[in-house]
Scaffold this active site. Structure first.
Site, PDB file in Angstrom:
ATOM      1  N   LYS A 173       0.837  -1.200   0.000  1.00  0.00           N
ATOM      2  CA  LYS A 173       0.000   0.000   0.000  1.00  0.00           C
ATOM      3  C   LYS A 173       0.872   1.250   0.000  1.00  0.00           C
ATOM      4  O   LYS A 173       1.568   1.531   0.971  1.00  0.00           O
ATOM      5  CB  LYS A 173      -0.889   0.048   1.247  1.00  0.00           C
ATOM      6  CG  LYS A 173      -1.852   1.229   1.200  1.00  0.00           C
ATOM      7  CD  LYS A 173      -2.514   1.488   2.528  1.00  0.00           C
ATOM      8  CE  LYS A 173      -2.115   2.805   3.148  1.00  0.00           C
ATOM      9  NZ  LYS A 173      -2.206   3.976   2.287  1.00  0.00           N
ATOM     10  N   GLU A 248      10.251   1.766  10.144  1.00  0.00           N
ATOM     11  CA  GLU A 248      11.108   2.942   9.916  1.00  0.00           C
ATOM     12  C   GLU A 248      10.252   4.165  10.188  1.00  0.00           C
ATOM     13  O   GLU A 248       9.331   4.463   9.417  1.00  0.00           O
ATOM     14  CB  GLU A 248      11.608   2.971   8.469  1.00  0.00           C
ATOM     15  CG  GLU A 248      12.472   1.790   8.071  1.00  0.00           C
ATOM     16  CD  GLU A 248      13.766   1.714   8.856  1.00  0.00           C
ATOM     17  OE1 GLU A 248      14.245   2.761   9.321  1.00  0.00           O
ATOM     18  OE2 GLU A 248      14.277   0.607   9.021  1.00  0.00           O
ATOM     19  N   CYS A 282      12.758  12.127   6.113  1.00  0.00           N
ATOM     20  CA  CYS A 282      12.907  11.715   7.518  1.00  0.00           C
ATOM     21  C   CYS A 282      14.314  11.989   8.027  1.00  0.00           C
ATOM     22  O   CYS A 282      14.542  12.031   9.220  1.00  0.00           O
ATOM     23  CB  CYS A 282      12.561  10.242   7.655  1.00  0.00           C
ATOM     24  SG  CYS A 282      13.500   9.212   6.522  1.00  0.00           S
ATOM     25  N   GLU A 384       8.448  16.216  15.678  1.00  0.00           N
ATOM     26  CA  GLU A 384       8.767  16.220  14.250  1.00  0.00           C
ATOM     27  C   GLU A 384       7.815  17.165  13.498  1.00  0.00           C
ATOM     28  O   GLU A 384       6.600  17.038  13.626  1.00  0.00           O
ATOM     29  CB  GLU A 384       8.631  14.798  13.697  1.00  0.00           C
ATOM     30  CG  GLU A 384       9.079  14.695  12.249  1.00  0.00           C
ATOM     31  CD  GLU A 384       8.906  13.286  11.675  1.00  0.00           C
ATOM     32  OE1 GLU A 384       7.861  12.678  11.926  1.00  0.00           O
ATOM     33  OE2 GLU A 384       9.815  12.835  10.961  1.00  0.00           O
TER      34      GLU A 384
HETATM   35  P1  NDP Z   1       1.920   7.944   8.097  1.00  0.00           P
HETATM   36  O1  NDP Z   1       2.382   7.168   9.273  1.00  0.00           O
HETATM   37  O2  NDP Z   1       0.756   8.820   8.249  1.00  0.00           O
HETATM   38  O3  NDP Z   1       1.589   6.983   6.869  1.00  0.00           O
HETATM   39  C1  NDP Z   1       2.489   6.030   6.343  1.00  0.00           C
HETATM   40  C2  NDP Z   1       1.693   4.958   5.636  1.00  0.00           C
HETATM   41  O4  NDP Z   1       0.932   4.226   6.599  1.00  0.00           O
HETATM   42  C3  NDP Z   1       0.681   5.507   4.637  1.00  0.00           C
HETATM   43  O5  NDP Z   1       0.577   4.617   3.559  1.00  0.00           O
HETATM   44  C4  NDP Z   1      -0.568   5.540   5.467  1.00  0.00           C
HETATM   45  O6  NDP Z   1      -1.736   5.589   4.708  1.00  0.00           O
HETATM   46  C5  NDP Z   1      -0.442   4.255   6.246  1.00  0.00           C
HETATM   47  N1  NDP Z   1      -1.259   4.188   7.455  1.00  0.00           N
HETATM   48  C6  NDP Z   1      -1.874   5.191   8.133  1.00  0.00           C
HETATM   49  N2  NDP Z   1      -2.571   4.701   9.181  1.00  0.00           N
HETATM   50  C7  NDP Z   1      -2.378   3.361   9.178  1.00  0.00           C
HETATM   51  C8  NDP Z   1      -2.821   2.275  10.036  1.00  0.00           C
HETATM   52  N3  NDP Z   1      -3.603   2.483  11.083  1.00  0.00           N
HETATM   53  N4  NDP Z   1      -2.409   1.026   9.743  1.00  0.00           N
HETATM   54  C9  NDP Z   1      -1.587   0.781   8.697  1.00  0.00           C
HETATM   55  N5  NDP Z   1      -1.171   1.755   7.844  1.00  0.00           N
HETATM   56  C10 NDP Z   1      -1.538   3.026   8.093  1.00  0.00           C
HETATM   57  O7  NDP Z   1       3.199   8.730   7.588  1.00  0.00           O
HETATM   58  P2  NDP Z   1       3.246   9.809   6.414  1.00  0.00           P
HETATM   59  O8  NDP Z   1       2.747   9.201   5.145  1.00  0.00           O
HETATM   60  O9  NDP Z   1       2.611  11.040   6.938  1.00  0.00           O
HETATM   61  O10 NDP Z   1       4.809   9.999   6.232  1.00  0.00           O
HETATM   62  C11 NDP Z   1       5.544  10.857   7.012  1.00  0.00           C
HETATM   63  C12 NDP Z   1       6.212  10.135   8.162  1.00  0.00           C
HETATM   64  O11 NDP Z   1       7.027   9.098   7.664  1.00  0.00           O
HETATM   65  C13 NDP Z   1       7.127  11.027   8.947  1.00  0.00           C
HETATM   66  O12 NDP Z   1       6.950  10.810  10.335  1.00  0.00           O
HETATM   67  C14 NDP Z   1       8.516  10.578   8.532  1.00  0.00           C
HETATM   68  O13 NDP Z   1       9.507  10.825   9.473  1.00  0.00           O
HETATM   69  C15 NDP Z   1       8.289   9.135   8.321  1.00  0.00           C
HETATM   70  N6  NDP Z   1       9.338   8.588   7.444  1.00  0.00           N
HETATM   71  C16 NDP Z   1      10.294   7.778   7.988  1.00  0.00           C
HETATM   72  C17 NDP Z   1      11.328   7.300   7.212  1.00  0.00           C
HETATM   73  C18 NDP Z   1      12.347   6.371   7.773  1.00  0.00           C
HETATM   74  O14 NDP Z   1      13.045   5.737   6.976  1.00  0.00           O
HETATM   75  N7  NDP Z   1      12.510   6.246   9.076  1.00  0.00           N
HETATM   76  C19 NDP Z   1      11.445   7.671   5.794  1.00  0.00           C
HETATM   77  C20 NDP Z   1      10.382   8.525   5.329  1.00  0.00           C
HETATM   78  C21 NDP Z   1       9.364   8.963   6.142  1.00  0.00           C
HETATM   79  P3  NDP Z   1      -2.410   7.038   4.412  1.00  0.00           P
HETATM   80  O15 NDP Z   1      -1.453   7.775   3.582  1.00  0.00           O
HETATM   81  O16 NDP Z   1      -3.644   6.701   3.704  1.00  0.00           O
HETATM   82  O17 NDP Z   1      -2.650   7.659   5.745  1.00  0.00           O
END
Ligand code: NDP
Length: 480
Positions: A173, A248, A282, A384
């Site tokens: 997803k 991550e 990130c 963050e």
């Molecule tokens: P989210 O945690 O909101 O979403 C990440 C993914 O998880 C999306 O596909 C999202 O869907 C999905 N998701 C949301 N809720 C659920 C749930 N309850 N169960 C399973 N999946 C779910 O993060 P963002 O997309 O806002 O990305 C930004 C974040 O990602 C920042 O905190 C950043 O630091 C982190 N990040 C970390 C990295 C690393 O390598 N450590 C690298 C890049 C980013 P939907 O979009 O539909 O909400």
């Protein structure tokens, strides 16, 4: 209006609900695509397809699987400009950045895991003359990959490539905010001859599709990149089911600048670390700690360099920062800028939305923002923000810099600038994070372990780590 479809069992299909979400181009602030509002029924279909595909895919030789991944990589390369444009229209990042970073890196991820998987070995241990052990490494089965919106295809392929290379079938997803390039990938997979059901891509909301993937008992491992809160929710559901998890998560990365650094290079690298991809990486260094002896000199040079970073239409070559990915995220960043003022911070630069003319007049843009005068432990310096906002904080000693750097609940990445080799290694060893860059930022070698400590995650990606994550190990002991 472009309609995005799910990719299940090798075919593009509508979501069972027939409902669609609005997909925005953030640079123009308008809906330009329809994104499937899928639910657990679509996930179920994908899981069934993946289960059916698994026996044949897992029995293929490593070389056969790797060959297909290479063909997928070449398929993206052949349509490079289409992918570059799609990523920028969906995410808001400058077109040149999609061209030099995002899409080439997606290609590299596929090539890297296709070739590295060829070198995965089992272990062998001779216990005594008559006893030896060998370790079998087998694919897990059906696995789930959930990725975020900031580096869409880059992080999507970073997960699916090692999973597929090791013989698993995937239900994936992408973020519903940036689904376009993952949608396009389905066609490339078909052309490359990926057998049906091996990779299934379901679009939709996290709490519906993401949570259905997490909760599905047939999905044996979850690889997730996203926010810390979402990671905690995934763990809450998946841990009692004893699923393997790689998480991550977020970061609040320190950038520590000592007075014996190579000054010009430090300023330029710090600006890149702060504002590349609108600060939506990130790994961005958002807390800049500067030794008090060079604080004013650094501040002046840093502000001058930031002023050169034009915010503009992502399609213009001159735009160094593009649009913020979504209206809710735009509002969140502005609310943190307001919080910084409430907490007594002084805005040195930016601190406001940018209103562009023409095609981008309704887009979501924020000026690169530099703030000083905030204590290291205030909310703005602890939480963050994930946008083009950085704080400057001075320190007097090495111990103080390390203490402040380690003060947040996060521990993803850190940057240290000094020409004193001993100090560089000493500080790197004491910083609580999974990655430390010395005198550089975002230098990536895909063979190295990648991930965070504390609330920045569990497990490591990269190199053999991700390939091992997507396998089970079995030790066989033979006495003769
Ligand atoms: P989210 O945690 O909101 O979403 C990440 C993914 O998880 C999306 O596909 C999202 O869907 C999905 N998701 C949301 N809720 C659920 C749930 N309850 N169960 C399973 N999946 C779910 O993060 P963002 O997309 O806002 O990305 C930004 C974040 O990602 C920042 O905190 C950043 O630091 C982190 N990040 C970390 C990295 C690393 O390598 N450590 C690298 C890049 C980013 P939907 O979009 O539909 O909400």
């Amino acid at each position: 209006m472009q309609r995005i479809l799910n990719f299940i069992n090798g075919e593009y299909v509508e979501p069972i609900s027939r409902n669609y979400l609005d997909g925005y181009n953030p640079a123009i602030g308008e809906v330009y695509s329809e994104v499937p509002d899928s639910d657990e029924r679509d996930v179920e279909m994908a899981v069934n397809a993946a289960k059916e595909a698994f026996p044949a895919w897992s029995k293929r030789t490593q070389e056969q699987r790797s060959d297909i991944l290479i063909l997928i990589a070449k398929g993206i390369e052949a349509r490079m400009e289409d992918f570059v444009a799609a990523e920028t229209n969906d995410q808001g990042k400058p077109l040149w950045l999609s061209r030099v970073m995002d899409i080439p890196r997606a290609v590299s991820n596929l090539k890297f895991y296709a070739t590295t998987a060829m070198n995965v070995n089992g272990e062998f241990h001779k216990t005594d003359e008559n006893t030896f052990n060998y370790t079998l490494r087998t694919p897990i089965g059906v696995v789930g990959c959930i990725s975020p919106w900031n580096l869409p295809l880059y992080l999507f392929t970073w997960k699916i490539a090692p999973a597929l290379a090791m013989g698993n079938c995937v239900v994936a997803k992408p973020s519903e905010i940036t689904p376009m390039t993952a949608f396009m990938l389905g066609q490339i997979c078909k052309e490359a001859g990926l057998p049906v059901g091996v990779l299934n891509i379901i679009h939709g909301l996290g709490p519906k599709v993401g949570s259905a993937i997490t909760a599905n008992p047939e999905i044996k491992a979850i690889s997730f990149t996203g926010g810390t809160k979402t990671g905690a929710e995934i763990s809450r559901v998946a841990a009692p089911m004893f699923k393997k998890m790689s998480l991550e998560l977020g970061g609040k990365n320190p950038n520590i600048i000592f007075d014996d650094c190579s000054f010009e290079k430090t300023v330029k690298t710090s600006v890149a670390a702060a504002f590349t991809n609108q600060g939506e990486i990130c790994l961005c260094g958002s807390r800049i700690f500067i030794q008090d002896t060079i604080y004013n000199k650094f501040k002046t040079a840093f502000l001058l360099e930031v002023q050169k970073r034009t915010v503009g239409d992502p399609l213009e070559e001159s735009s160094k920062l593009g649009a913020i990915v979504s209206k809710p995220h735009f509002d969140k960043i502005l609310s943190y800028i307001q919080l910084a003022k409430d907490e007594g911070g002084k805005i040195l630069l930016g601190g406001h939305a940018v209103n562009l003319e023409g095609r981008c007049k309704n887009g979501w843009f924020i000026a690169p923002t530099v703030i000083e005068g905030l204590p290291f432990d205030c909310r703005v310096n602890q939480e963050e923000i994930f946008g083009p906002v950085v704080t400057l904080v001075s320190f007097s000693s090495e111990e103080e810099a390390i203490f402040m750097a380690n003060s947040t609940p996060f521990g993803l990445a850190a940057t240290v600038f000094t020409d004193n080799v001993s100090k560089a290694h000493r500080v790197a060893a004491k910083i609580e994070s999974g990655i430390v860059w010395i005198n550089c930022w975002l230098e990536r070698d895909l063979r190295t372990p990648f991930g965070g400590v504390k609330q920045s995650g569990v497990g490591r990606e990269g190199g053999f780590e991700a390939l091992k994550f997507f396998t089970e190990e079995k030790n066989v002991c033979l006495k003769f």
